[in-house]
Design a protein around this motif. Structure first.
Motif, PDB file in Angstrom:
ATOM      1  N   HIS A 154       0.841  -1.214   0.000  1.00 19.67           N
ATOM      2  CA  HIS A 154       0.000   0.000   0.000  1.00 19.67           C
ATOM      3  C   HIS A 154       0.874   1.262   0.000  1.00 19.67           C
ATOM      4  O   HIS A 154       1.879   1.341   0.712  1.00 19.67           O
ATOM      5  CB  HIS A 154      -0.972   0.062   1.189  1.00 19.67           C
ATOM      6  CG  HIS A 154      -2.092  -0.923   1.105  1.00 19.67           C
ATOM      7  ND1 HIS A 154      -3.226  -0.721   0.357  1.00 19.67           N
ATOM      8  CD2 HIS A 154      -2.253  -2.132   1.689  1.00 19.67           C
ATOM      9  CE1 HIS A 154      -4.047  -1.750   0.492  1.00 19.67           C
ATOM     10  NE2 HIS A 154      -3.478  -2.624   1.282  1.00 19.67           N
ATOM     11  N   PHE A 155       0.390   2.248  -0.766  1.00 18.34           N
ATOM     12  CA  PHE A 155       1.220   3.424  -1.024  1.00 18.34           C
ATOM     13  C   PHE A 155       1.522   4.242   0.229  1.00 18.34           C
ATOM     14  O   PHE A 155       2.605   4.786   0.385  1.00 18.34           O
ATOM     15  CB  PHE A 155       0.557   4.298  -2.099  1.00 18.34           C
ATOM     16  CG  PHE A 155      -0.324   5.394  -1.570  1.00 18.34           C
ATOM     17  CD1 PHE A 155       0.124   6.697  -1.486  1.00 18.34           C
ATOM     18  CD2 PHE A 155      -1.625   5.125  -1.142  1.00 18.34           C
ATOM     19  CE1 PHE A 155      -0.681   7.715  -1.008  1.00 18.34           C
ATOM     20  CE2 PHE A 155      -2.430   6.123  -0.659  1.00 18.34           C
ATOM     21  CZ  PHE A 155      -1.954   7.435  -0.592  1.00 18.34           C
ATOM     22  N   GLU A 200       2.620   9.107  -4.846  1.00 21.77           N
ATOM     23  CA  GLU A 200       2.755   7.811  -5.521  1.00 21.77           C
ATOM     24  C   GLU A 200       3.890   7.832  -6.528  1.00 21.77           C
ATOM     25  O   GLU A 200       4.664   6.869  -6.636  1.00 21.77           O
ATOM     26  CB  GLU A 200       1.446   7.444  -6.230  1.00 21.77           C
ATOM     27  CG  GLU A 200       0.374   6.896  -5.320  1.00 21.77           C
ATOM     28  CD  GLU A 200      -0.824   6.391  -6.089  1.00 21.77           C
ATOM     29  OE1 GLU A 200      -1.017   5.161  -6.180  1.00 21.77           O
ATOM     30  OE2 GLU A 200      -1.573   7.236  -6.606  1.00 21.77           O
ATOM     31  N   GLU A 257       1.326  -1.812  -5.286  1.00 17.27           N
ATOM     32  CA  GLU A 257       0.163  -0.938  -5.412  1.00 17.27           C
ATOM     33  C   GLU A 257      -1.111  -1.787  -5.458  1.00 17.27           C
ATOM     34  O   GLU A 257      -1.326  -2.525  -6.417  1.00 17.27           O
ATOM     35  CB  GLU A 257       0.272  -0.116  -6.698  1.00 17.27           C
ATOM     36  CG  GLU A 257       1.239   1.055  -6.618  1.00 17.27           C
ATOM     37  CD  GLU A 257       0.545   2.315  -6.181  1.00 17.27           C
ATOM     38  OE1 GLU A 257      -0.169   2.257  -5.153  1.00 17.27           O
ATOM     39  OE2 GLU A 257       0.718   3.352  -6.830  1.00 17.27           O
ATOM     40  N   ASP A 259      -3.883  -0.350 -13.656  1.00 18.28           N
ATOM     41  CA  ASP A 259      -3.218   0.637 -12.818  1.00 18.28           C
ATOM     42  C   ASP A 259      -1.840   1.006 -13.369  1.00 18.28           C
ATOM     43  O   ASP A 259      -1.409   2.162 -13.272  1.00 18.28           O
ATOM     44  CB  ASP A 259      -3.084   0.117 -11.382  1.00 18.28           C
ATOM     45  CG  ASP A 259      -4.398   0.199 -10.618  1.00 18.28           C
ATOM     46  OD1 ASP A 259      -5.244   1.028 -10.987  1.00 18.28           O
ATOM     47  OD2 ASP A 259      -4.576  -0.566  -9.657  1.00 18.28           O
ATOM     48  N   ALA A 310       1.721  -3.813  -9.836  1.00 18.85           N
ATOM     49  CA  ALA A 310       0.379  -3.235  -9.944  1.00 18.85           C
ATOM     50  C   ALA A 310      -0.416  -4.024 -10.966  1.00 18.85           C
ATOM     51  O   ALA A 310       0.141  -4.729 -11.812  1.00 18.85           O
ATOM     52  CB  ALA A 310       0.458  -1.761 -10.341  1.00 18.85           C
ATOM     53  N   GLU A 349      -3.884   4.877  -6.472  1.00 19.73           N
ATOM     54  CA  GLU A 349      -4.691   5.583  -5.477  1.00 19.73           C
ATOM     55  C   GLU A 349      -5.198   6.929  -5.967  1.00 19.73           C
ATOM     56  O   GLU A 349      -6.345   7.320  -5.696  1.00 19.73           O
ATOM     57  CB  GLU A 349      -3.870   5.764  -4.201  1.00 19.73           C
ATOM     58  CG  GLU A 349      -4.668   6.192  -2.991  1.00 19.73           C
ATOM     59  CD  GLU A 349      -5.450   5.050  -2.351  1.00 19.73           C
ATOM     60  OE1 GLU A 349      -6.343   5.338  -1.544  1.00 19.73           O
ATOM     61  OE2 GLU A 349      -5.162   3.885  -2.679  1.00 19.73           O
TER      62      GLU A 349
END
Length: 388
Positions: free
Chosen positions: A108-109, A162, A127, A178, A174, A131
């Protein structure tokens, strides 16, 4: 055996689906391939273990309030990062964990804030979503001009964070949509590798639903603490539910599986026929009661784990275009895709009115998911990318 520090927002327990399910599967796999130590944020009392460090988030700071938004501007970080910044954080202890590791896996970023600038090993950035794209899409459906402007501004702040994180990483995992989104936005020089957000594949070993023996039960799977999920459920109830109830003489129910707060339960109690199941002990049993799986997301990003899980079970899915992203869906063949309320209602009605169509769409979805989305293949591919 290389040493990995795995950092993620929450320890993957009480998993009902979504991103936390992937975190659980990743962690189990990495523990077979690496020496692993873990770092998590927690809402309860931290647990002290030799190979795990937890730190408690500030409950007040975690709330998505205007005061915290202002605080994030003062700190110069996106709101998600600010909300997940613990106040009682032992940086020295964390740096010791980091210095022990050959690899830091950032899940998670907003967890990137913990990576030491001095870390000399390999940084892997996972990722779960692009986001910033979620914030942009949320802004596009916001009715208030002021809130829309704030959401667009936040999308820009999130993207800058990001982008900086992606460019500072040795490898970024990702989902395909994305990766395309991030590259198009300006992260084209980052090192990307494809990952998929998959679901509960043990459902492939379960019997398909016998649709002719089922009532008109719809099901949605996903924690309602995730705003795109709750927003999608409310959109469905506000725009589609009365029509469906009328068409079925009230003989339709919506079962909600996943984390649901008491406040949300009170809000949803206004709608007849909505059943809040919360966490379930047996996911297969809960899904076996459903004739149609719905995914009415209006914004979001990445692959939707809920939809892959429904495919593994062989459920016919009605989803939006956003819900279908990055999945080998073909409208009318292995799912039904609808973005407008009338279309969404018509898609569900066509399935409720035909057990044969339910079986056909569901079986095609199951075949597709088994062929295209294997946990073993994906995890092995990720491992080979990491050790290059």
């Amino acid at each position: 055996m290389k040493k990995m520090l795995f950092i993620s927002p929450r320890e993957p327990v009480n998993v009902a689906g979504g991103g936390l399910y992937k975190t659980k599967r990743l962690l189990a796999y990495f523990c077979e391939k690496f020496q692993v130590k873990e770092f998590y944020l927690t809402e309860s009392n931290p647990v002290s273990q030799e190979n795990m460090y937890q730190v408690k988030i500030n409950d007040k700071k975690y709330q998505p309030t205007l005061a915290n938004l202002i605080g994030s501007y003062i700190e110069g970080v996106p709101l998600s990062v600010y909300r997940n910044t613990p106040e009682d954080f032992d940086r020295e202890r964390f740096n010791e964990l980091a210095s022990w590791a050959d690899i830091i896996f950032v899940d998670h970023f907003f967890m990137y804030q913990f990576v030491p600038d001095s870390f000399a090993g390999k940084i892997i950035f996972h990722e779960h979503n692009a986001e910033f794209n979620i914030w942009e899409r949320r802004a596009s459906i916001e009715g208030s001009i002021l809130k829309s402007l704030l959401l667009k501004r936040e999308a820009k702040r999130v993207f800058q964070y990001e982008k900086k994180s992606a460019l500072a990483s040795d490898l970024v995992f990702a989902a395909p949509n994305d990766i395309a989104c991030l590259r198009n936005a300006g992260c084209d020089s980052a090192s990307f590798a494809t990952t998929y957000h998959l679901g509960e594949d043990s459902l492939l070993d379960t019997a398909p639903n016998n649709f002719k023996d089922l009532g008109n039960n719809l099901v949605f799977l996903g924690g309602l603490d995730w705003e795109p999920n709750f927003n999608g459920v409310l959109w469905f109830l506000e725009n589609c539910w009365d029509t469906l109830r009328s068409e079925t003489n009230g003989e339709v129910q919506l079962h909600l599986i996943g984390k649901i707060s008491e406040q949300q339960k009170d809000q949803l109690s206004e709608y007849e026929g909505v059943v809040c199941l919360g966490f379930v002990d047996d996911l297969n049993d809960a899904l076996s009661q459903a004739k149609v799986f719905i995914c009415p997301l209006q914004f979001g990003s990445g692959m939707k784990v809920k939809n892959i899980t429904a495919c593994y079970k062989g459920l016919p899915i009605v989803t939006t275009t956003i819900g279908a992203e990055s999945i080998e869906f073909v409208d009318g063949e292995n799912c039904l895709i609808a973005d407008q309320p009338k279309e969404f209602v018509n898609a569900i009605s066509s399935l409720l009115g035909s057990n044969e169509l339910c079986a056909e769409i569901g079986a095609n979805a199951r075949v597709m998911s088994e062929k295209e989305y294997s946990w073993d293949e994906m995890l092995n591919s990720m491992y080979l990318e990491i050790i290059k």
